[in-house]
Each structure stands twice: as structure tokens, then as C-alpha cells.
Design a protein around this motif. Structure first.
Motif, mmCIF file in Angstrom:
data_model
loop_
_atom_site.group_PDB
_atom_site.id
_atom_site.type_symbol
_atom_site.label_atom_id
_atom_site.label_comp_id
_atom_site.label_asym_id
_atom_site.label_seq_id
_atom_site.Cartn_x
_atom_site.Cartn_y
_atom_site.Cartn_z
ATOM 1 N N ARG A 13 0.819 -1.221 0.000
ATOM 2 C CA ARG A 13 0.000 0.000 0.000
ATOM 3 C C ARG A 13 0.848 1.265 0.000
ATOM 4 N NH1 ARG A 13 -5.599 -1.010 2.894
ATOM 5 N NH2 ARG A 13 -6.383 -2.426 1.289
ATOM 6 N N LEU A 14 1.778 1.376 0.922
ATOM 7 C CA LEU A 14 2.624 2.563 0.998
ATOM 8 C C LEU A 14 3.507 2.670 -0.242
ATOM 9 C CD1 LEU A 14 3.551 4.987 2.694
ATOM 10 C CD2 LEU A 14 5.204 3.474 3.799
ATOM 11 N N VAL A 15 3.973 1.529 -0.722
ATOM 12 C CA VAL A 15 4.822 1.498 -1.915
ATOM 13 C C VAL A 15 4.038 1.970 -3.132
ATOM 14 C CG1 VAL A 15 6.151 -0.007 -3.437
ATOM 15 C CG2 VAL A 15 6.241 -0.339 -0.975
ATOM 16 N N SER A 16 2.817 1.495 -3.273
ATOM 17 C CA SER A 16 1.988 1.902 -4.413
ATOM 18 C C SER A 16 1.727 3.395 -4.401
ATOM 19 C CB SER A 16 0.660 1.148 -4.390
ATOM 20 O OG SER A 16 0.869 -0.219 -4.552
ATOM 21 N N LEU A 17 1.427 3.914 -3.234
ATOM 22 C CA LEU A 17 1.160 5.348 -3.121
ATOM 23 C C LEU A 17 2.392 6.165 -3.487
ATOM 24 C CD1 LEU A 17 -0.654 7.724 -2.251
ATOM 25 C CD2 LEU A 17 0.278 7.409 0.046
ATOM 26 N N THR A 18 3.523 5.870 -2.862
ATOM 27 C CA THR A 18 4.733 6.654 -3.120
ATOM 28 C C THR A 18 5.246 6.445 -4.538
ATOM 29 O OG1 THR A 18 6.124 4.913 -2.167
ATOM 30 C CG2 THR A 18 5.470 6.708 -0.711
ATOM 31 N N GLY A 19 5.180 5.214 -5.021
ATOM 32 C CA GLY A 19 5.686 4.932 -6.359
ATOM 33 C C GLY A 19 4.863 5.574 -7.455
ATOM 34 N N SER A 20 3.547 5.462 -7.360
ATOM 35 C CA SER A 20 2.719 6.007 -8.428
ATOM 36 C C SER A 20 2.714 7.532 -8.424
ATOM 37 C CB SER A 20 1.296 5.461 -8.334
ATOM 38 O OG SER A 20 0.712 5.806 -7.096
ATOM 39 N N VAL A 21 2.600 8.135 -7.265
ATOM 40 C CA VAL A 21 2.615 9.605 -7.193
ATOM 41 C C VAL A 21 3.986 10.133 -7.625
ATOM 42 C CG1 VAL A 21 2.499 11.582 -5.616
ATOM 43 C CG2 VAL A 21 0.806 9.761 -5.460
ATOM 44 N N GLY A 22 5.039 9.512 -7.127
ATOM 45 C CA GLY A 22 6.387 9.948 -7.488
ATOM 46 C C GLY A 22 6.673 9.791 -8.967
ATOM 47 N N ALA A 23 6.250 8.669 -9.540
ATOM 48 C CA ALA A 23 6.507 8.420 -10.957
ATOM 49 C C ALA A 23 5.744 9.394 -11.839
ATOM 50 C CB ALA A 23 6.144 6.983 -11.310
ATOM 51 N N LEU A 24 4.487 9.640 -11.516
ATOM 52 C CA LEU A 24 3.703 10.588 -12.311
ATOM 53 C C LEU A 24 4.315 11.984 -12.263
ATOM 54 C CD1 LEU A 24 0.047 9.520 -11.450
ATOM 55 C CD2 LEU A 24 1.152 9.421 -13.684
ATOM 56 N N ALA A 25 4.656 12.423 -11.078
ATOM 57 C CA ALA A 25 5.229 13.759 -10.925
ATOM 58 C C ALA A 25 6.579 13.868 -11.629
ATOM 59 C CB ALA A 25 5.371 14.106 -9.447
ATOM 60 N N LEU A 26 7.417 12.889 -11.418
ATOM 61 C CA LEU A 26 8.756 12.914 -12.004
ATOM 62 C C LEU A 26 8.698 12.836 -13.526
ATOM 63 C CD1 LEU A 26 11.759 12.977 -11.308
ATOM 64 C CD2 LEU A 26 11.692 10.481 -11.152
ATOM 65 N N GLY A 27 7.889 11.915 -14.045
ATOM 66 C CA GLY A 27 7.771 11.776 -15.495
ATOM 67 C C GLY A 27 7.239 13.029 -16.155
ATOM 68 N N ALA A 28 6.239 13.640 -15.532
ATOM 69 C CA ALA A 28 5.663 14.874 -16.081
ATOM 70 C C ALA A 28 6.645 16.037 -16.006
ATOM 71 C CB ALA A 28 4.380 15.224 -15.339
ATOM 72 N N ALA A 29 7.495 16.029 -14.997
ATOM 73 C CA ALA A 29 8.451 17.133 -14.824
ATOM 74 C C ALA A 29 9.605 17.072 -15.814
ATOM 75 C CB ALA A 29 8.985 17.135 -13.390
ATOM 76 N N VAL A 30 10.113 15.879 -16.093
ATOM 77 C CA VAL A 30 11.321 15.786 -16.912
ATOM 78 C C VAL A 30 11.059 15.695 -18.408
ATOM 79 C CG1 VAL A 30 12.681 14.758 -15.048
ATOM 80 C CG2 VAL A 30 11.547 13.258 -16.698
ATOM 81 N N LEU A 31 9.920 15.159 -18.809
ATOM 82 C CA LEU A 31 9.672 14.936 -20.233
ATOM 83 C C LEU A 31 9.754 16.205 -21.080
ATOM 84 C CD1 LEU A 31 9.081 12.912 -22.453
ATOM 85 C CD2 LEU A 31 6.642 13.185 -21.969
ATOM 86 N N PRO A 32 9.138 17.316 -20.687
ATOM 87 C CA PRO A 32 9.242 18.513 -21.539
ATOM 88 C C PRO A 32 10.689 19.002 -21.729
ATOM 89 C CG PRO A 32 7.475 18.774 -19.944
ATOM 90 C CD PRO A 32 8.222 17.533 -19.562
ATOM 91 N N ALA A 33 11.470 18.970 -20.669
ATOM 92 C CA ALA A 33 12.866 19.412 -20.781
ATOM 93 C C ALA A 33 13.659 18.464 -21.675
ATOM 94 C CB ALA A 33 13.506 19.504 -19.400
ATOM 95 N N PHE A 34 13.441 17.163 -21.514
ATOM 96 C CA PHE A 34 14.133 16.191 -22.362
ATOM 97 C C PHE A 34 13.730 16.367 -23.825
ATOM 98 C CE2 PHE A 34 14.550 12.785 -18.777
ATOM 99 C CZ PHE A 34 15.462 13.583 -18.128
#
Length: 185
Positions: A13-34
């Protein structure tokens, strides 16, 4: 054994929450710059930015996940042990969480690298790497489950994400020019 599936669900449960929120935020943040640096063909800046993103992701995620892994038992006691969980259930879920959380730094690092491959137009490689990781995870699950039970399944997933991250890093480095986007397709 009895309760293993439930242990995996609650331990994730904790892993799913941190992993999914972190991945969405990180992916959305880096893709435009890349994508911008790839469009500009500024390979040195892109390589530097990718390195910085991967290092920062690991530097922040490893200590946090290590802390959560180390203190899984008290965390699970606080979260779930309120009359419904026995002490045995709490220990099982804590062991599952302790291993499961260790995948997060490498999963987040993989998200960064997958975005780089996407900007290079190498989505097929992301698919192949993901298929290979899923296959490896199934194999490791079988063997680790035999020896360690439910925590072994989550340990197999953590190992799989570490290997997926490492291989994707190598693939990403290979596809930087001269092998990368400027090559005729």
C-alpha cells in the motif's frame, strides 16, 4: 502460506502510493525538458540533465526508502495493527513492505530513463525492456517464493527493478548520439 496474498497487498500500500505519485510527478516534470533538448539536438545538455535527474532521484529516494524499510515494523504497527492484525500478520506485512519499498528508487530512476528513450523515439525499447523485466520478475518470483515466501516475491521485484534500471541506463547511454536520434531510421 495463509495470508500471504493479503500480506503482499497490505505491504504494498505505501509502496503503491509513493511509487505512483512519485513516478507521475517525475515523469511529467522531466519529459518537456528532455523533449526540448532532443529537438534542439543539445546532446551535452541533455546528457548532463539526465545524469542530474537520475542522481538526484537516487540521492533522495534511497535514504527515504531505506528509512521506511528499516522502520517497516513500527510503521505497519501504526498503520494497521488495531485489533484486526495479529502480531504475526504485522511481521509478515512489515517484511513485505521492507523489501517492496526498495524498488522505488530504481523504479523512479527507470521512469527518468524511459522518458529519455521516449524522446529519442525508442518506445519499442521501453516495451522490450518492460517485457524482459516482467519475464525476469516471474522467474525470480518463483524461486524466491520457494525460499522466502511472500517477502521473497517483493524482494524479486526490487531486484528486477534494479536490473531494469541498470540495463536501461546502459541502453540510454548507447542511444545518445552518434547512435541516437540523429541516425536515419
Amino acid at each position: 502460506g495463509t495470508g500471504a496474498i493479503t500480506g503482499i497487498i497490505f505491504g504494498g500500500r505505501l509502496v503503491s502510493l509513493t511509487g505512483s505519485v512519485g513516478a507521475l510527478a517525475l515523469g511529467a516534470a522531466v519529459l518537456p525538458a528532455f523533449a526540448r533538448l532532443t529537438a534542439e539536438a543539445d546532446w551535452a545538455a541533455l546528457r548532463k540533465l539526465v545524469w542530474r535527474c537520475v542522481v538526484l532521484t537516487l540521492v533522495f529516494a534511497i535514504p527515504i526508502c531505506g528509512f521506511i524499510s528499516w522502520f517497516s515494523l513500527p510503521i505497519i504497527e501504526i498503520m494497521f495493527q488495531r485489533g484486526q492484525f495479529s502480531s504475526e500478520d504485522t511481521h509478515l506485512v512489515a517484511n513485505v513492505q521492507a523489501w517492496h519499498i526498495l524498488q522505488i528508487p530504481f523504479y523512479l530512476g527507470w521512469v527518468v530513463l524511459a522518458r529519455v528513450l521516449a524522446t529519442f523515439g525508442r518506445n519499442n525499447l521501453i516495451l522490450y525492456l518492460s517485457f524482459g523485466a516482467a519475464t525476469l520478475n516471474l522467474i525470480l518470483n518463483y524461486f524466491f517464493m520457494q525460499s522466502f515466501g511472500a517477502p521473497g516475491i517483493t524482494a524479486a521485484t526490487a531486484i528486477t527493478f534494479f536490473l531494469l534500471f541498470a540495463i536501461t541506463y546502459g541502453v540510454t547511454q548507447f542511444y545518445f548520439p552518434p547512435h541516437g536520434p540523429e541516425r536515419k531510421r
